[in-house]
Design a protein around this motif. Structure first.
Motif, PDB file in Angstrom:
ATOM      1  N   LEU A 105       0.862  -1.169   0.000  1.00  0.00           N
ATOM      2  CA  LEU A 105       0.000   0.000   0.000  1.00  0.00           C
ATOM      3  C   LEU A 105       0.901   1.223   0.000  1.00  0.00           C
ATOM      4  N   LEU A 106       0.790   2.024  -1.049  1.00  0.00           N
ATOM      5  CA  LEU A 106       1.683   3.164  -1.233  1.00  0.00           C
ATOM      6  C   LEU A 106       0.916   4.476  -1.101  1.00  0.00           C
ATOM      7  N   ALA A 107       1.604   5.481  -0.566  1.00  0.00           N
ATOM      8  CA  ALA A 107       1.021   6.818  -0.554  1.00  0.00           C
ATOM      9  C   ALA A 107       0.757   7.224  -2.002  1.00  0.00           C
ATOM     10  N   PRO A 108      -0.441   7.726  -2.314  1.00  0.00           N
ATOM     11  CA  PRO A 108      -0.786   8.024  -3.713  1.00  0.00           C
ATOM     12  C   PRO A 108       0.237   8.916  -4.398  1.00  0.00           C
ATOM     13  N   ASP A 132      -6.947   1.805  -6.380  1.00  0.00           N
ATOM     14  CA  ASP A 132      -7.882   1.494  -5.294  1.00  0.00           C
ATOM     15  C   ASP A 132      -7.205   1.734  -3.952  1.00  0.00           C
ATOM     16  N   MET A 133      -7.922   2.366  -3.053  1.00  0.00           N
ATOM     17  CA  MET A 133      -7.378   2.690  -1.742  1.00  0.00           C
ATOM     18  C   MET A 133      -7.788   1.615  -0.735  1.00  0.00           C
ATOM     19  N   MET A 134      -6.792   1.145   0.041  1.00  0.00           N
ATOM     20  CA  MET A 134      -7.051   0.095   1.023  1.00  0.00           C
ATOM     21  C   MET A 134      -6.306   0.396   2.315  1.00  0.00           C
ATOM     22  N   ILE A 135      -6.711  -0.317   3.358  1.00  0.00           N
ATOM     23  CA  ILE A 135      -6.020  -0.292   4.643  1.00  0.00           C
ATOM     24  C   ILE A 135      -5.637  -1.727   5.001  1.00  0.00           C
ATOM     25  N   GLU A 136      -4.387  -1.918   5.422  1.00  0.00           N
ATOM     26  CA  GLU A 136      -3.932  -3.241   5.862  1.00  0.00           C
ATOM     27  C   GLU A 136      -4.342  -3.448   7.317  1.00  0.00           C
ATOM     28  N   ARG A 137      -5.017  -4.564   7.589  1.00  0.00           N
ATOM     29  CA  ARG A 137      -5.428  -4.920   8.949  1.00  0.00           C
ATOM     30  C   ARG A 137      -4.659  -6.175   9.366  1.00  0.00           C
ATOM     31  N   ILE A 138      -3.954  -6.106  10.468  1.00  0.00           N
ATOM     32  CA  ILE A 138      -3.193  -7.246  10.961  1.00  0.00           C
ATOM     33  C   ILE A 138      -4.033  -8.011  11.973  1.00  0.00           C
ATOM     34  N   VAL A 139      -4.301  -9.279  11.677  1.00  0.00           N
ATOM     35  CA  VAL A 139      -5.073 -10.139  12.570  1.00  0.00           C
ATOM     36  C   VAL A 139      -4.275 -11.417  12.801  1.00  0.00           C
ATOM     37  N   ASP A 140      -3.892 -11.658  14.059  1.00  0.00           N
ATOM     38  CA  ASP A 140      -3.096 -12.847  14.411  1.00  0.00           C
ATOM     39  C   ASP A 140      -1.864 -12.975  13.526  1.00  0.00           C
ATOM     40  N   GLY A 141      -1.208 -11.852  13.273  1.00  0.00           N
ATOM     41  CA  GLY A 141       0.024 -11.847  12.501  1.00  0.00           C
ATOM     42  C   GLY A 141      -0.159 -11.942  11.002  1.00  0.00           C
ATOM     43  N   GLN A 142      -1.395 -12.007  10.506  1.00  0.00           N
ATOM     44  CA  GLN A 142      -1.684 -12.137   9.087  1.00  0.00           C
ATOM     45  C   GLN A 142      -2.284 -10.828   8.570  1.00  0.00           C
ATOM     46  N   SER A 143      -1.894 -10.449   7.349  1.00  0.00           N
ATOM     47  CA  SER A 143      -2.396  -9.208   6.749  1.00  0.00           C
ATOM     48  C   SER A 143      -3.675  -9.456   5.972  1.00  0.00           C
ATOM     49  N   TYR A 177      -6.961  -6.956   4.004  1.00  0.00           N
ATOM     50  CA  TYR A 177      -7.066  -5.639   3.386  1.00  0.00           C
ATOM     51  C   TYR A 177      -8.523  -5.212   3.262  1.00  0.00           C
ATOM     52  N   SER A 178      -8.790  -3.977   3.671  1.00  0.00           N
ATOM     53  CA  SER A 178     -10.153  -3.450   3.570  1.00  0.00           C
ATOM     54  C   SER A 178     -10.192  -2.340   2.522  1.00  0.00           C
ATOM     55  N   PHE A 179     -11.189  -2.412   1.659  1.00  0.00           N
ATOM     56  CA  PHE A 179     -11.342  -1.449   0.570  1.00  0.00           C
ATOM     57  C   PHE A 179     -11.929  -0.153   1.112  1.00  0.00           C
ATOM     58  N   GLU A 180     -11.327   0.985   0.720  1.00  0.00           N
ATOM     59  CA  GLU A 180     -11.753   2.276   1.247  1.00  0.00           C
ATOM     60  C   GLU A 180     -12.237   3.251   0.169  1.00  0.00           C
ATOM     61  N   GLY A 181     -11.990   2.956  -1.090  1.00  0.00           N
ATOM     62  CA  GLY A 181     -12.417   3.870  -2.142  1.00  0.00           C
ATOM     63  C   GLY A 181     -11.475   3.797  -3.333  1.00  0.00           C
ATOM     64  N   GLY A 218      -2.652  -0.025   8.999  1.00  0.00           N
ATOM     65  CA  GLY A 218      -3.654   0.824   9.629  1.00  0.00           C
ATOM     66  C   GLY A 218      -3.832   2.154   8.935  1.00  0.00           C
ATOM     67  N   GLN A 219      -2.926   2.485   7.976  1.00  0.00           N
ATOM     68  CA  GLN A 219      -3.044   3.724   7.217  1.00  0.00           C
ATOM     69  C   GLN A 219      -3.518   3.415   5.795  1.00  0.00           C
ATOM     70  N   MET A 220      -4.222   4.371   5.212  1.00  0.00           N
ATOM     71  CA  MET A 220      -4.753   4.164   3.872  1.00  0.00           C
ATOM     72  C   MET A 220      -3.674   4.398   2.828  1.00  0.00           C
ATOM     73  N   GLY A 221      -3.646   3.509   1.820  1.00  0.00           N
ATOM     74  CA  GLY A 221      -2.701   3.670   0.724  1.00  0.00           C
ATOM     75  C   GLY A 221      -3.242   3.044  -0.544  1.00  0.00           C
ATOM     76  N   GLU A 222      -2.608   3.372  -1.671  1.00  0.00           N
ATOM     77  CA  GLU A 222      -3.022   2.792  -2.941  1.00  0.00           C
ATOM     78  C   GLU A 222      -2.557   1.344  -3.030  1.00  0.00           C
ATOM     79  N   LEU A 223      -3.492   0.439  -3.342  1.00  0.00           N
ATOM     80  CA  LEU A 223      -3.169  -0.977  -3.489  1.00  0.00           C
ATOM     81  C   LEU A 223      -2.290  -1.182  -4.717  1.00  0.00           C
TER      82      LEU A 223
END
Length: 562
Positions: free
Chosen positions: A373-376, A422-433, A435-439, A385-390
């Motif tokens: 996920l890169l800064a646009p 596409d903008m996404m946020i990486e969510r870490i759950v039990d050490g696994q990444s 991704y949630s779509f944000e726009g 936890g921060q939004m970036g371009e997929l």
């Protein structure tokens, strides 16, 4: 040595060393779609492969009919590596035509029956297509006559194949099958079969302009891409899909058609979205998997007779968004997905935790996929936890669009990661990444899974005699997710066209009807940002606010009646 028998000029093939490594470690399949269908037919025999209300086929029948049609197409004069425009719906005949082309090495250009002169003309010119497949009974529009007009305008189109209706203008698909003996077909196909690294299909990008970019997909990677997704969803051979959306879409093929061919699962096909019928078919055929990429999920949640249907066979319902609300309504596990034709599929199985299924789009099923996920506008990776371009790269990532040097120069980072917009946020759950779509960053509309490039529509709307300038934006819609609202400035002395008048004008110009704006708003001037650029974000807020006000007004008026 590459297993490419029929190279196509303008196609960018995967880098040799990586392709070899993926084939060696099993990330790619060292087989073609035709070889897989042969193997599955031997293993699954008389099990039903494709089920429709108009007829069904077993795996043996599917293998034989596609073999015979493949050979007949080659005898017509089409050759491996030739491209063929497809304008067919979700029918058994479409499955047979597609698979026959895959076996013969003929490359389907996966357009839609709704496409008209603009889209088909562009695709014929871009792809260099020689073949044309149409479904005669698709809606009220005469696709056969339309295909004839397109063939008269484009001399390169030489062979018309017609399914499900009057074929006097071309070659009857059923007659081609019946006129080719199976034993002879096997010999012809074996002599002409493609290699596993040959192009399988030309899929279309849902880009932002009026010129659809062509995405070559290849046998080895496409099969493996689909199987990795199937494994991620914990798909088993006893599963059965239902599908009611366009079969030519990438989604239909990676989620449904490829697992049927490669694994021996079966699929129930519907020619159009019909929620009561879909639920009836789920009950009748004991369907285990359903997918909504478009308007199905909202229609299901609005359906009041759900209790009349037995959905106990369903193990998972996959949707683009709103999985949590759909699960509450259906009372079966539901999960969000993300898919892009350029080569990434995210999802989560029924066994995943509710947070993962409902609050994210899941993760890739391919261990070799790399996601950043890169800064646009940069190549700077954002923190979890921060939004970036997929952005991604991997075994199924396209190495480049077909014959599109300028687009390819802009589509990738310096390290070869594809930029999705596409903008996404990486969510870490039990050490696994996950991704949630944000726009989205890019200027397009997703109308029930069909992408509409705003620039294409704006240019045509601005050609209307009453309009001086037009800007198209997405407006929220409870069924399709988004529809198009066009803001216009009007020339002095003229009135803005109505939605219907504008639709007639645009269709006459050759635009597909589903791309036409479904609301027209007149403004004196377009809002601009602080640096003087058009502020489309403000236009989207304006129409969303207007829709909310109208909804509140409607509620108040209804309350006043009681």
């Amino acid at each position: 040595m590459q297993n490419i028998r029929y190279p196509i000029e303008g196609v960018i093939y995967h880098e040799r060393a990586r392709a070899r490594a993926w084939l060696d470690n099993g990330t790619w399949q060292q087989r073609t779609v035709g070889q897989l269908l042969h193997a599955t037919a031997r293993r699954c025999g008389e099990r039903q492969a494709i089920i429709t209300e108009q007829g069904s086929v077993t795996f043996v029948q599917l293998d034989e009919q596609t073999e015979r049609l493949a050979a007949a197409l080659l005898k017509l004069g089409l050759k491996p590596g030739d491209r063929a425009i497809f304008q067919m719906g979700t029918t058994l005949e479409t499955v047979i035509a597609l698979l026959a082309c895959y076996k013969a090495g003929i490359v389907p250009v996966c357009s839609l029956p709704q496409h008209r002169e603009l889209e088909i003309g562009q695709l014929v010119r871009q792809s260099g297509a020689r073949g044309y497949f149409v479904q005669a009974d698709f809606g009220t529009f005469d696709l056969v006559a339309f295909a004839q007009r397109m063939m008269s305008d484009h001399a390169g189109l030489t062979q018309l194949v017609v399914a499900r209706g009057d074929s006097s203008a071309g070659n009857d698909m059923r007659a081609l099958i019946e006129g080719m003996p199976f034993a002879r077909a096997q010999t012809i196909v074996a002599e002409n079969a493609p290699g596993c690294e040959d192009v399988l299909a030309f899929q279309l990008s849902g880009g932002t302009t009026g010129i659809p970019k062509i995405i070559p997909r290849f046998h080895a990677e496409y099969i493996a891409h689909s199987l990795a997704c199937a494994k991620n969803y914990q798909l088993g051979e006893d599963d059965r899909f239902i599908w009611a959306l366009p079969l030519l879409h990438n989604a239909a093929q990676v989620y449904v058609l490829m697992p049927v061919i490669a694994m021996g699962v079966s699929a129930v096909l519907m020619p159009r979205v019909d929620v009561p019928l879909m639920l009836t078919l789920i009950e009748r055929y004991r369907v285990t998997r359903a997918i909504s990429i478009g308007p199905i999920a909202p229609q299901l949640m609005a359906y009041s007779e759900l209790a009349q249907h037995d959905l106990s066979s369903l193990r998972l319902f996959i949707t683009m968004s709103a999985a949590e609300r759909l699960e509450e309504h259906l009372r079966i596990p539901c999960s969000n997905l993300f898919g892009i034709t350029e080569g990434l599929l995210l999802g989560s199985p029924a066994s995943a935790a509710p947070y993962i299924r409902h609050k994210t789009q899941g993760r890739s099923g391919c261990a070799d996929d790399e996601i950043r996920l890169l800064a646009p506008g940069t190549e700077v990776q954002v923190e979890a936890g921060q939004m970036g371009e997929l952005c991604f790269r991997g075994p199924a990532t396209i190495p480049g669009f077909f014959d599109a040097q300028e687009a390819n120069a802009q589509a990738y980072t310096s390290e070869g990661f594809y930029r999705t917009g596409d903008m996404m946020i990486e969510r870490i759950v039990d050490g696994q990444s996950y991704y949630s779509f944000e726009g989205r960053l890019r200027d397009n509309i997703n109308r029930g899974g069909e992408k509409i490039g705003c620039e294409e529509v704006e240019a045509l709307v601005s050609a209307h005699h009453a309009i001086s300038e037009a800007r198209l934006v997405a407006m929220p819609d409870p069924i399709y997710g988004e529809k198009g609202c066009v803001f216009v400035t009007v020339r002095p002395g003229y009135a803005a066209p109505t939605v219907h008048e504008l639709m007639l004008f645009l269709v006459e110009k050759g635009l597909a009807k589903y791309k036409c704006p479904e609301r027209v708003e007149v403004v004196e001037a377009f809002p601009v940002t602080k640096v003087g650029k058009l502020d489309k974000m403000m236009l989207r807020r304006m129409i969303a606010d207007l829709l909310n006000r109208e909804a509140r007004q409607g509620t108040e008026e209804n309350n006043d009646k009681y």
